[in-house]
Design an enzyme around this catalytic site. Structure first.
Site, short mmCIF file in Angstrom:
data_model
loop_
_atom_site.label_atom_id
_atom_site.label_comp_id
_atom_site.label_asym_id
_atom_site.label_seq_id
_atom_site.Cartn_x
_atom_site.Cartn_y
_atom_site.Cartn_z
N ASP A 1 -2.74 5.04 -2.59
CA ASP A 1 -3.67 5.77 -1.74
C ASP A 1 -4.06 7.12 -2.35
O ASP A 1 -3.18 7.91 -2.71
CB ASP A 1 -2.95 6.01 -0.40
CG ASP A 1 -3.88 6.48 0.68
OD1 ASP A 1 -4.78 5.71 1.05
OD2 ASP A 1 -3.71 7.61 1.14
N GLU B 1 -6.57 3.91 -5.50
CA GLU B 1 -7.74 4.29 -4.71
C GLU B 1 -8.13 5.68 -5.14
O GLU B 1 -7.29 6.60 -5.10
CB GLU B 1 -7.45 4.28 -3.20
CG GLU B 1 -8.70 4.54 -2.39
CD GLU B 1 -8.47 5.28 -1.09
OE1 GLU B 1 -7.46 5.99 -0.97
OE2 GLU B 1 -9.30 5.13 -0.17
N HIS C 1 -10.55 -1.11 4.95
CA HIS C 1 -10.29 -0.62 6.32
C HIS C 1 -10.97 0.71 6.60
O HIS C 1 -10.89 1.23 7.73
CB HIS C 1 -8.78 -0.50 6.52
CG HIS C 1 -8.18 0.47 5.57
ND1 HIS C 1 -8.07 0.26 4.21
CD2 HIS C 1 -7.69 1.71 5.78
CE1 HIS C 1 -7.53 1.30 3.64
NE2 HIS C 1 -7.30 2.20 4.56
N ASP C 2 -11.58 1.29 5.56
CA ASP C 2 -12.26 2.59 5.72
C ASP C 2 -13.78 2.46 5.74
O ASP C 2 -14.47 3.46 5.99
CB ASP C 2 -11.91 3.52 4.56
CG ASP C 2 -10.47 3.96 4.56
OD1 ASP C 2 -9.95 4.27 3.47
OD2 ASP C 2 -9.85 3.99 5.65
N ASP D 1 0.86 -1.18 0.00
CA ASP D 1 0.00 0.00 0.00
C ASP D 1 0.90 1.24 0.00
O ASP D 1 1.66 1.45 0.95
CB ASP D 1 -0.87 -0.01 1.27
CG ASP D 1 -2.08 0.91 1.15
OD1 ASP D 1 -3.15 0.56 1.70
OD2 ASP D 1 -1.97 1.95 0.47
O1 ISL Z 1 -13.31 6.60 4.53
C1 ISL Z 1 -13.31 7.33 3.60
C2 ISL Z 1 -14.23 7.14 2.48
O2 ISL Z 1 -15.45 7.71 2.89
C3 ISL Z 1 -12.42 8.51 3.59
O3 ISL Z 1 -12.49 9.07 4.85
C4 ISL Z 1 -10.99 8.02 3.30
O4 ISL Z 1 -10.12 8.72 4.12
C5 ISL Z 1 -10.63 8.26 1.85
O5 ISL Z 1 -11.29 7.30 1.12
C6 ISL Z 1 -9.13 8.14 1.61
O6 ISL Z 1 -8.66 6.97 2.21
C7 ISL Z 1 -7.26 6.72 2.13
O7 ISL Z 1 -6.49 7.86 2.50
C8 ISL Z 1 -6.57 8.32 3.83
C9 ISL Z 1 -6.50 7.20 4.88
O8 ISL Z 1 -6.93 7.70 6.12
C10 ISL Z 1 -7.37 6.02 4.47
O9 ISL Z 1 -7.24 4.97 5.43
C11 ISL Z 1 -6.95 5.58 3.09
O10 ISL Z 1 -7.66 4.42 2.67
C12 ISL Z 1 -5.39 9.26 4.03
O11 ISL Z 1 -4.22 8.56 3.67
#
Ligand code: ISL
Length: 578
Positions: free
Chosen positions: A202, A261, A334-335, A101
């Site tokens: 990410d 992502e 995980h989100d 990641d």
């Molecule tokens: O959860 C989410 C979708 O609704 C957002 O808050 C999320 O933060 C977004 O999708 C981006 O996520 C990625 O980047 C973030 C990190 O906190 C997340 O865990 C990651 O998946 C910042 O790096």
């Protein structure tokens, strides 16, 4: 990487591990690489092809590792590079691949790059980040952070603000600087040279911001707004991704996979990102289907589920990438909250059937399925009691901002219970015993009390478990070309409870149909399905073949029927009676 090299991942299934919550091998209460090594046999039985590890690099852990302070090492909480090399070797011995990641849009504020950048306006790394003067003694513009508040933080050392779309400890890199792009490419090469098989990137569609960083249109009552139009799918993003792909993969032999992502990505841009001729990325995570039950201005304002809207969102993406590009298929990560609680029915009487039904619907579609740790068990949301149970900074910051503004604390807590990322981060439930077998120490996050009955141990050998259902879906994905290549035709799009579609290749067809509710339903299907063979059902005694055009679907009844003799022989190998 040429288009024909990329085809292996179109029949693959990816498993996401959030290492912090997967398995703890040293009793410190945090998951680690040793825990992953110990559980590879479990993933081999599940049958997944690729393991995606959420970040394991050195990090202050402000955002659980999505704030990286050293891209070329392993955080001691997870282990060492030597343990990583051992894990990678074992993953390859199992015939699986490993995806890292990569958080490319921002670093930790403790990364040496940022420490140097913030040291002086004349620092050679000043332009590696996004610094601006104050405007009218305030922030440079009205951009808000995804984690509440402004997207700008004042740095007194040099008297300027720096941009952070997320937490203040996650300063955005300036991707317009070719030195930044080269540094990120070098990091990818370093991990590929170590043997990894690809990357999940990410918020990679945020890396190119609108020139001049203009204000976003205001929203009444909001001092700051998330300026998606100024950084989603920005002006140079395709150029930067094509450059990254060319510089990193062009002359490298092997079978790799890259997935971006992309919150807010549009179908048009997704086609550009994933068109193999353009050589940018293999696939993207779009967010339309995981936003249908959220207020557009507040993800914690739960709108309830309208299945017609959810179906339309996923069907739109099936159509958008039907001819060019490729979909990822996911319910969770995980989100995201646990899908059986969100789109299914986590009442114990319906939990298993609905978890299997949702899996059937997703895995029958065209794209590469991603399974998030615990999803294959039907793990549910956690029963949060209040603010004290939340650890995710997105949740903690949101609740604090609601209190600061005199908002409705009760509604905020209800929204967090339903939608917070903490739901996905409770420890993996291995056993009914202490801490669900996750750790012999004190778990960093509380274990869901339902682990006493919802766990690997109770499902692993059972032929009718949610785990067994995912295992069969993965084997169907590996054995049925129609799941990779078949076209997609939605059925009954306006039905508020039934989800149905077909997949077709010349001479073969499958019908995926599910009742996404407790109430039994009678459904009319085309005559072509009379005599079709049952590939997979989720309830006892599912009719092995339709005898009329009327199907009687029980609550959360999900089925895959196949016509065409070849599918019978292909599936016979799966020990499947039709
Ligand atoms: O959860 C989410 C979708 O609704 C957002 O808050 C999320 O933060 C977004 O999708 C981006 O996520 C990625 O980047 C973030 C990190 O906190 C997340 O865990 C990651 O998946 C910042 O790096």
């Amino acid at each position: 990487m040429t288009p024909q090299d990329a085809v292996w991942w179109k029949s693959a299934v990816v498993y996401q591990i959030y290492p912090r919550s997967f398995a703890d091998s040293n009793g410190d209460g945090f998951g680690d690489l040793g825990g992953v090594i110990d559980r590879l046999g479990y993933l081999e039985v599940l049958g997944v092809d690729v393991i995606w590890l959420s970040p394991i690099y050195p990090s202050p852990q402000a955002d659980n590792g999505y704030d990286i302070s050293d891209y070329c090492d392993i955080d001691p909480v997870f282990g060492t590079l030597a343990e990583f090399d051992m894990l990678l070797a074992k993953i390859h011995e199992c015939g699986m691949k490993l995806v890292m990641d990569l958080v490319v849009n921002h670093t930790s504020d403790e990364h040496p790059w940022f420490v140097e950048s913030r040291s002086s306006r004349n620092s050679p790394k000043r332009d590696w980040y996004i610094w601006r003067d104050s405007r009218d003694a305030a922030e440079p513009n009205n951009w808000g952070s995804f984690f509440s508040g402004s997207a700008w933080t004042w740095d007194p050392t040099t008297g300027q603000y720096y941009l952070h779309l997320f937490d203040r400890k996650q300063p955005d890199l300036n991707w317009d600087n070719p030195h930044v792009r080269k540094a990120m490419q070098d990091i990818m090469v370093w991990w590929l040279d170590r043997g990894v098989d690809g990357f999940r990137m990410d918020v990679v569609n945020f890396i190119s911001k609108t020139r001049g960083l203009p204000d976003a249109p205001g929203i009444p009552g909001h001092r700051f707004v998330i300026a998606v139009d100024e950084f989603v799918d920005g002006p140079h993003v395709h150029e930067y991704l094509a450059e990254m792909s060319r510089e990193v993969f062009a002359n490298r032999d092997g079978e790799f996979i890259t997935v971006g992502e992309m919150p807010g990505v549009t179908p048009d841009h997704a086609r550009l990102y994933t068109d193999p001729v353009r050589g940018e990325l293999d696939m993207v995570f779009q967010f339309e289907h995981v936003s249908v039950d959220q207020s557009p201005t507040n993800k914690f304002e739960y709108l309830g589920l309208d299945l017609v809207v959810l179906k339309a969102a996923l069907h739109r993406w099936q159509a958008a990438l039907a001819e060019t590009g490729w979909n990822s298929l996911y319910w969770q990560n995980h989100d995201q909250p646990r899908v059986v609680s969100r789109f299914g029915d986590d009442d114990p009487a319906h939990w298993a059937a609905s978890a299997k039904a949702l899996a059937t619907i997703l895995h029958g579609m065209r794209g590469t399925p991603f399974v998030y740790q615990g999803e294959e068990l039907g793990m549910t949301n956690y029963p949060f009691r209040g603010a004290q149970d939340h650890q995710d900074l997105e949740a903690v910051n949101y609740y604090a901002s609601v209190l600061d503004l005199g908002g409705d604390a009760t509604a905020a807590l209800a929204g967090l219970a339903t939608m917070s990322r903490d739901n996905a981060r409770t420890p993996m439930q291995w056993t009914p015993g202490c801490n669900a077998g996750f750790t012999t120490g004190d778990p960093w996050m509380p274990v869901n009390p339902n682990h006493t009955w919802l766990n690997v141990e109770s499902q692993f050998a059972a032929t009718d478990s949610v785990f067994a259902h995912y295992r069969t879906l993965i084997r169907l994905r590996h054995n049925l070309a129609i799941l990779e290549r078949g076209d997609f035709t939605p059925l009954m799009g306006q039905d508020p409870q039934i989800w149905a579609y077909t997949r077709r290749t010349p001479g073969k067809a499958i019908l995926v149909i599910a009742n996404c509710g407790r109430k039994a339903r009678t459904v009319d299907v085309d005559a072509e399905w009379i005599g079709a063979g049952l590939l997979l059902g989720n309830l006892p005694d599912t009719p092995i073949t339709p005898t009329s055009t009327t199907l009687q679907l029980a609550g959360w009844d999900a089925r895959i029927y196949a016509t065409g003799s070849a599918d019978r022989s292909e599936c016979a190998a799966l020990d499947h009676a039709f």
